[in-house]
Design an enzyme around this catalytic site. Structure first.
Site, short mmCIF file in Angstrom:
data_model
loop_
_atom_site.label_atom_id
_atom_site.label_comp_id
_atom_site.label_asym_id
_atom_site.label_seq_id
_atom_site.Cartn_x
_atom_site.Cartn_y
_atom_site.Cartn_z
CD GLU A 182 -17.57 -27.25 92.00
OE1 GLU A 182 -16.40 -26.77 91.74
OE2 GLU A 182 -18.12 -26.83 93.06
CG HIS A 191 -15.52 -19.07 95.42
ND1 HIS A 191 -14.62 -19.73 96.43
CD2 HIS A 191 -16.24 -19.86 94.74
CE1 HIS A 191 -14.81 -21.10 96.11
NE2 HIS A 191 -16.09 -21.11 95.17
#
Ligand SMILES: [Zn+2]
Length: 302
Positions: A182, A191
């Site tokens: 995070e 991602h």
């Protein structure tokens, strides 16, 4: 110095710290509304799946990222800071506040992640001084629950939600891995499997994906994306085989290259994660620091 003087000095420091921390702590509501594209924010929380995963449950963009609609159209694996200079933490300095609602052991896990990033990259996390406008507010948000973050600097007090352990499991704080994931989003990293060239490296099994989450497997056009490093199966930013799967045992994403077994690790930064962050924050520009961080990434990256 006399003992009494030392005692008074220590008391003054403690009082000062107490007053400062009370002053520094902002009010954080239990329920927050991260700005996300409408169709994404309307998706429901997946609280009933057998494979409960706090990273895929918040119902945000690609599971755990809070994005603005304006930004949504231009995202990439690592934010192009030439296109979005405002998303960069200036000078690589990231002030942070850790919620006092965490247990000491949970705070330690978060601090470990911060220490790892500070050691492996030239990004500097500093405790918020109460004055800087932009800072990370690491908080156990109750809604949406789970592990989630904005991507890059958002401006003002910016939530990084890390759900502490409960009876369901360790959630986001079993080890430092999820906190690292995070925090990497907060620094501007997306991602890994959303790279435009990912189809050479992974197969997406759309038939196994929960229909409302199909867009979590979108990729981006070459126009908005450039990559300095090779596709990285070992990235802490890569989805696991069963993310957003309809049914237990049905994979949603599998590697295409022979010999690749594991994807979706959440233990440590890979060599690629480490280099990517150092590249984004200009740590590889100067020949001296370039050598230092290449060495660190090669030695410590998984
Ligand atoms: Zn994520």
């Amino acid at each position: 110095m006399k003992t009494t003087t030392v005692f008074v000095a220590v008391c003054l420091i403690l009082i000062d710290q107490g007053a400062r921390s009370r002053f520094l702590l902002p009010h954080v509501p239990d329920r927050v509304f991260p700005p996300v594209p409408e169709y994404v924010s309307n998706s429901t929380l997946d609280e009933e799946g057998d494979e409960y995963d706090p990273e895929v449950s918040p119902g945000l963009f690609q599971g755990d990222m809070a994005l603005t609609t304006e930004f949504y159209n231009f995202w990439r694996v690592g934010i192009r800071f030439d296109v979005f200079p405002e998303k960069l933490w200036k000078g690589g300095i990231v002030p942070y506040v850790i919620s006092p609602l965490y247990e000491p052991s949970e705070t330690v896990t978060i601090l470990k992640a911060i220490r790892t990033l500070s050691f492996m990259t030239c990004v500097r996390f500093i405790p918020w001084d109460g004055k800087r406008k932009d800072y990370l507010l690491i908080w156990p948000i109750k809604y949406p629950k789970g592990c989630w973050s904005f991507v890059g600097r958002f401006g003002g007090a910016q939530i990084v939600s890390l759900q502490p352990p409960d009876k369901r499991g360790p959630n986001c704080l079993g080890t430092e891995g999820r906190a690292l994931h995070e925090l990497m989003h907060a620094l501007g990293v997306f991602h890994e499997q959303s790279r435009w060239d990912r189809d050479k490296f992974v197969k997406i099994h759309y038939e196994n994906v929960i229909p409302q989450y199909k867009s979590n497997f979108d990729k981006e056009s070459l126009e908005n994306t450039t990559y300095s490093f090779e596709y990285d199966y070992d990235s802490i930013m890569h989805y696991g085989r069963h993310f957003f799967s309809k049914k237990k045992g049905k994979p949603t994403i599998t590697p295409k290259q022979p010999g690749v077994k594991n994807i979706g690790q959440r233990d440590a930064l890979s060599k690629g994660d480490c280099l990517k962050l150092n590249d984004l924050y200009g740590c590889l520009k100067n020949p001296k620091t370039r050598r230092k961080y290449y060495n660190i990434c090669n030695f410590l990256g998984v």
